[in-house]
Design a protein around this motif. Structure first.
Motif, PDB file in Angstrom:
ATOM      1  N   MET A  87     -86.168   2.335  32.888  1.00 38.94           N
ATOM      2  CA  MET A  87     -84.832   2.870  33.045  1.00 38.94           C
ATOM      3  C   MET A  87     -84.214   2.321  34.319  1.00 38.94           C
ATOM      4  N   TYR A  88     -82.939   2.518  34.414  1.00 40.09           N
ATOM      5  CA  TYR A  88     -82.143   1.964  35.499  1.00 40.09           C
ATOM      6  C   TYR A  88     -82.558   2.470  36.872  1.00 40.09           C
ATOM      7  N   HIS A  89     -82.808   3.756  36.980  1.00 38.59           N
ATOM      8  CA  HIS A  89     -83.147   4.357  38.270  1.00 38.59           C
ATOM      9  C   HIS A  89     -84.591   4.828  38.346  1.00 38.59           C
ATOM     10  N   GLN A  90     -85.380   4.497  37.355  1.00 36.19           N
ATOM     11  CA  GLN A  90     -86.791   4.860  37.346  1.00 36.19           C
ATOM     12  C   GLN A  90     -87.013   6.369  37.464  1.00 36.19           C
ATOM     13  N   GLY A  91     -86.038   7.182  37.038  1.00 30.94           N
ATOM     14  CA  GLY A  91     -86.199   8.632  37.032  1.00 30.94           C
ATOM     15  C   GLY A  91     -86.161   9.279  38.402  1.00 30.94           C
ATOM     16  N   LYS A  92     -85.739   8.553  39.407  1.00 31.33           N
ATOM     17  CA  LYS A  92     -85.718   9.112  40.759  1.00 31.33           C
ATOM     18  C   LYS A  92     -84.413   9.861  40.996  1.00 31.33           C
TER      19      LYS A  92
ATOM     20  N   LEU B  36     -67.393   5.672  32.503  1.00 33.83           N
ATOM     21  CA  LEU B  36     -68.089   5.025  31.395  1.00 33.83           C
ATOM     22  C   LEU B  36     -68.691   6.073  30.450  1.00 33.83           C
ATOM     23  N   PHE B  37     -69.370   7.066  31.002  1.00 34.63           N
ATOM     24  CA  PHE B  37     -70.005   8.098  30.178  1.00 34.63           C
ATOM     25  C   PHE B  37     -68.986   8.900  29.384  1.00 34.63           C
ATOM     26  N   ARG B  38     -67.902   9.294  30.036  1.00 34.50           N
ATOM     27  CA  ARG B  38     -66.874  10.072  29.318  1.00 34.50           C
ATOM     28  C   ARG B  38     -66.333   9.295  28.118  1.00 34.50           C
ATOM     29  N   GLU B  39     -66.087   8.008  28.330  1.00 33.69           N
ATOM     30  CA  GLU B  39     -65.541   7.192  27.239  1.00 33.69           C
ATOM     31  C   GLU B  39     -66.550   7.049  26.101  1.00 33.69           C
ATOM     32  N   GLU B  40     -67.796   6.801  26.427  1.00 34.02           N
ATOM     33  CA  GLU B  40     -68.813   6.679  25.372  1.00 34.02           C
ATOM     34  C   GLU B  40     -69.008   8.014  24.659  1.00 34.02           C
TER      35      GLU B  40
ATOM     36  N   ARG C 202     -68.346   8.442  20.657  1.00 31.28           N
ATOM     37  CA  ARG C 202     -69.404   8.927  19.771  1.00 31.28           C
ATOM     38  C   ARG C 202     -69.064  10.280  19.143  1.00 31.28           C
ATOM     39  N   GLY C 203     -67.995  10.913  19.620  1.00 31.64           N
ATOM     40  CA  GLY C 203     -67.575  12.198  19.068  1.00 31.64           C
ATOM     41  C   GLY C 203     -68.550  13.332  19.367  1.00 31.64           C
ATOM     42  N   LEU C 204     -69.251  13.214  20.487  1.00 32.37           N
ATOM     43  CA  LEU C 204     -70.230  14.244  20.850  1.00 32.37           C
ATOM     44  C   LEU C 204     -69.543  15.451  21.494  1.00 32.37           C
TER      45      LEU C 204
ATOM     46  N   ILE D  57     -78.002   9.947  35.774  1.00 29.06           N
ATOM     47  CA  ILE D  57     -77.399   8.730  35.223  1.00 29.06           C
ATOM     48  C   ILE D  57     -78.333   8.123  34.177  1.00 29.06           C
ATOM     49  N   ASP D  58     -79.614   8.060  34.491  1.00 26.92           N
ATOM     50  CA  ASP D  58     -80.602   7.551  33.528  1.00 26.92           C
ATOM     51  C   ASP D  58     -80.582   8.357  32.237  1.00 26.92           C
ATOM     52  N   GLN D  59     -80.605   9.666  32.367  1.00 19.55           N
ATOM     53  CA  GLN D  59     -80.646  10.531  31.185  1.00 19.55           C
ATOM     54  C   GLN D  59     -79.401  10.350  30.329  1.00 19.55           C
ATOM     55  N   LEU D  60     -78.230  10.340  30.960  1.00 15.06           N
ATOM     56  CA  LEU D  60     -76.992  10.178  30.203  1.00 15.06           C
ATOM     57  C   LEU D  60     -76.928   8.799  29.548  1.00 15.06           C
ATOM     58  N   ALA D  61     -77.348   7.770  30.269  1.00 17.60           N
ATOM     59  CA  ALA D  61     -77.359   6.418  29.690  1.00 17.60           C
ATOM     60  C   ALA D  61     -78.257   6.383  28.456  1.00 17.60           C
ATOM     61  N   GLU D  62     -79.384   7.064  28.526  1.00 15.09           N
ATOM     62  CA  GLU D  62     -80.304   7.068  27.393  1.00 15.09           C
ATOM     63  C   GLU D  62     -79.725   7.810  26.190  1.00 15.09           C
ATOM     64  N   ILE D  63     -79.206   9.006  26.396  1.00 17.24           N
ATOM     65  CA  ILE D  63     -78.718   9.763  25.233  1.00 17.24           C
ATOM     66  C   ILE D  63     -77.433   9.188  24.657  1.00 17.24           C
ATOM     67  N   LEU D  64     -76.658   8.489  25.502  1.00 21.85           N
ATOM     68  CA  LEU D  64     -75.429   7.858  25.015  1.00 21.85           C
ATOM     69  C   LEU D  64     -75.669   6.420  24.561  1.00 21.85           C
ATOM     70  N   GLU D  65     -76.940   5.981  24.660  1.00 21.81           N
ATOM     71  CA  GLU D  65     -77.339   4.636  24.255  1.00 21.81           C
ATOM     72  C   GLU D  65     -76.515   3.558  24.958  1.00 21.81           C
TER      73      GLU D  65
END
Length: 97
Positions: A1-6, A21-25, A29-31, A62-70
């Motif tokens: 992951m981008y931040h290694q979970g830190k 970026l996250f808000r737009e994705e 995705r209609g989440l 950031i890592d978690q959101l990047a992962e769930i938003l792919e």
């Protein structure tokens, strides 16, 4: 992951970029907020605060959101950290670069 979970502090500019970026994705995705809360394993209240920009984004979040938003973390890195233009992440030309 981008931040290694830190869980480390992220600059305000970087937080704004990733949040944009996250808000737009999220929108594309209609989440719903409850869906994101469930996927994150976090409270709905926290997710509402995240989306509103009322809680800081740590590296781990950031890592978690990047992962769930792919989110493609390499493209995100260039869009947010190098170009300082988070919305370019969605540009078809940038996608092919």
């Amino acid at each position: 992951m981008y931040h290694q979970g830190k869980a480390f502090a992220v600059s305000a500019d970087r937080q704004r970029g990733f949040l944009t970026l996250f808000r737009e994705e999220w929108r594309r995705r209609g989440l719903t907020n409850p869906e994101v809360a469930n996927r994150l394993g976090r409270s709905l209240s926290l997710v509402v605060k995240i989306k509103a920009g009322r809680t800081p984004l740590t590296g781990h979040l950031i890592d978690q959101l990047a992962e769930i938003l792919e989110i493609d973390v390499i493209r995100a890195f260039f869009a947010v950290d190098i170009l300082n233009e988070p919305m370019i992440y969605f540009d078809p030309v940038f996608l092919q670069s």
